[in-house]
Design a protein around this motif. Structure first.
Motif, PDB file in Angstrom:
ATOM      1  N   ARG A  88     108.598 -18.266 -31.113  1.00 54.26           N
ATOM      2  CA  ARG A  88     108.748 -17.854 -32.508  1.00 54.26           C
ATOM      3  C   ARG A  88     107.692 -16.830 -32.899  1.00 54.26           C
ATOM      4  O   ARG A  88     108.002 -15.789 -33.493  1.00 54.26           O
ATOM      5  CB  ARG A  88     108.644 -19.073 -33.421  1.00 54.26           C
ATOM      6  N   LYS A  89     106.442 -17.100 -32.588  1.00 55.52           N
ATOM      7  CA  LYS A  89     105.375 -16.197 -33.000  1.00 55.52           C
ATOM      8  C   LYS A  89     105.462 -14.841 -32.308  1.00 55.52           C
ATOM      9  O   LYS A  89     105.186 -13.800 -32.913  1.00 55.52           O
ATOM     10  CB  LYS A  89     104.012 -16.831 -32.721  1.00 55.52           C
ATOM     11  N   LEU A  90     105.824 -14.852 -31.036  1.00 61.17           N
ATOM     12  CA  LEU A  90     105.870 -13.606 -30.277  1.00 61.17           C
ATOM     13  C   LEU A  90     107.142 -12.808 -30.513  1.00 61.17           C
ATOM     14  O   LEU A  90     107.147 -11.586 -30.373  1.00 61.17           O
ATOM     15  CB  LEU A  90     105.736 -13.899 -28.779  1.00 61.17           C
ATOM     16  N   GLY A  91     108.232 -13.505 -30.829  1.00 66.58           N
ATOM     17  CA  GLY A  91     109.516 -12.824 -30.886  1.00 66.58           C
ATOM     18  C   GLY A  91     110.028 -12.450 -29.505  1.00 66.58           C
ATOM     19  O   GLY A  91     110.838 -11.532 -29.355  1.00 66.58           O
ATOM     20  N   ALA A  92     109.564 -13.155 -28.475  1.00 67.47           N
ATOM     21  CA  ALA A  92     110.002 -12.900 -27.099  1.00 67.47           C
ATOM     22  C   ALA A  92     111.341 -13.573 -26.845  1.00 67.47           C
ATOM     23  O   ALA A  92     111.780 -14.452 -27.595  1.00 67.47           O
ATOM     24  CB  ALA A  92     108.957 -13.405 -26.113  1.00 67.47           C
ATOM     25  N   ASP A  93     111.988 -13.188 -25.758  1.00 70.99           N
ATOM     26  CA  ASP A  93     113.259 -13.807 -25.373  1.00 70.99           C
ATOM     27  C   ASP A  93     113.036 -15.092 -24.580  1.00 70.99           C
ATOM     28  O   ASP A  93     113.821 -16.037 -24.691  1.00 70.99           O
ATOM     29  CB  ASP A  93     114.086 -12.833 -24.524  1.00 70.99           C
TER      30      ASP A  93
END
Length: 429
Positions: free
Chosen positions: A121-126
């Protein structure tokens, strides 16, 4: 597939970060590169911290490469996964600058290992990898169905799917790493070396991974936990390659560098100097003799508490008395130019006793540090004892607890440590 492996340009303003802030070789990304290239993938390894690359230039470099998958680490180096910056602002800033240009985005590091949903969530990574990353990244590069990839978390609609973990790699058979000559040439830092100023490049290597002990303060439950030794032939090949590139000093990033006669005997006569982190109670005098003969010039030895009760409370499983520990440290100093005894703040340790013990060691040339406060990382037994299993507020809880408990920090920390929400203001919510 084209895969970009990225160590972003770290900065630590307002951070509690305990680790050394100089650049170190990103060993985890180096292993990933070797395994990916063995499978036929084209790999870009970018270390913006070591090379001084600005964030915008780093994102442009990865975008121009045309990666189908981009891997970013959430800690500056494997050396400091156990005491990483709690905040995710730097890897998040890189992913934001990259936009959608890097293909599938994957985060590796302690944050996703301990709290995968929060890191996503914090990173916005997949995807985030849970645990040691090199073997999992290798599988991800050829994966079309994420549900079949072990030890990851990924977005599945509005929810997060977790396939297991944390992963522990085989480690023993990892290949010898090869670094660009210009990287080694600019690696001026000699980690934890204080006996003299560097006159040639340094480097980091890994001879073992994990630790057979379970000290309460050590953040390793979710990664690099079980003890394994690397096979000697590829390790020596890697060491000789670094020496051929001009490196004169190596730092073994092993969680605990245990007495290992074959390795030490192999290092005798190679002309290299090196540093280690270890427990002095595990070293007999004759092995300390060999350690010095092999080229060791720096020992960081964990003592932590000066009472048997304090060491027992920390689950140190130490079988030496405090006096015996002091004598062994002083013996080590007669064989190795720099020896440090690490002390941490323990509630029942008497300040006068600590001062007298430090003075005794310092008279013999051993540096015993002023006891430092420790951070209850979510992957440490201390965190679990205080609050149970980490949840979505684990990092915020640990950070607030630390700031509330200690009004004086360690020498290497900022005078002002910011709240985690402030540090991560640009992270996804």
């Amino acid at each position: 597939m084209r895969v970009a492996l990225v160590n972003p340009p770290w900065s630590f303003e307002g951070s509690i970060y305990f680790g050394c802030r100089a650049p170190h070789l990103p060993l985890e990304l180096g292993y990933c590169k070797a395994l990916l290239e063995a499978d036929g993938h084209e790999v870009l390894l970018a270390d913006a911290h070591l090379c001084g690359t600005a964030m915008a230039d780093l994102a442009a470099q990865v975008a121009a490469f045309g990666a189908g998958m981009t891997v970013v680490t959430t800690a500056p180096t494997y050396l400091f996964w156990r005491c990483a910056p709690p905040e995710l602002r730097i890897p998040r800033e890189f992913l934001a600058a990259l936009g959608g240009a890097g293909g599938r985005t994957v985060a590796v590091g302690p944050h996703g290992s301990a709290t995968p949903a929060v890191a996503l969530r914090k990173l916005g990574a997949d995807v985030v990898v849970r645990g040691e990353c090199e073997e999992v990244v290798r599988i991800l590069a050829g994966a079309t169905d994420l549900a079949r990839v072990p030890a990851i978390a990924y977005r599945q609609g509005a929810s997060v799917a977790v396939t297991g973990g944390p992963h522990a790699g085989a480690f023993r058979d990892l290949p010898a790493l090869r670094w660009p000559a210009e990287w080694v040439a600019r690696h001026h830092h000699h980690h934890h070396r204080f006996d003299c100023e560097p006159s040639a490049p340094g480097a980091e290597v890994e001879a073992s991974r994990g630790c057979p002990y379970h000290c309460s303060f050590c953040a390793k439950l979710d990664f690099r936990d079980s003890y394994r030794r690397r096979a000697l032939p590829p390790l020596l090949e890697e060491i000789d390659g670094l020496a051929a590139q001009g490196a004169e000093y190596l730092y073994f990033i092993d969680e605990i560098f245990l007495p290992q006669r074959p390795l030490l005997e192999a290092l005798v006569g190679r002309g290299l100097q090196f540093g280690i982190q270890t427990r002095i109670d595990l070293w007999k005098p004759e092995m300390l003799d060999l350690l010095g003969a092999a080229g060791c010039v720096s020992i960081e030895a964990g003592v932590e508490s000066l009472t048997e009760e304090g060491r027992a409370a920390l689950d140190k499983d130490c079988r030496m008395s405090t006096d015996d520990l002091a004598e062994r440290l002083l013996y080590a100093k007669r064989r190795v130019p720099f020896v440090q005894a690490n002390l941490i703040k323990v509630a029942d340790d008497d300040a006068g006793m600590v001062a007298a013990w430090r003075e005794r060691l310092q008279r013999g040339g051993v540096w015993a540090n002023d006891p430092v406060p420790l951070y209850p990382y979510p992957s440490s037994p201390d965190y679990h004892r205080l609050w149970g299993a980490p949840d979505d507020q684990a990092w915020e809880r640990a950070h607030a607890h630390y700031l509330a408990q200690f009004d004086r920090l360690s020498d290497i920390q900022e005078a002002r440590v910011a709240p985690l929400a402030e540090l991560e203001s640009a992270c996804c919510r």
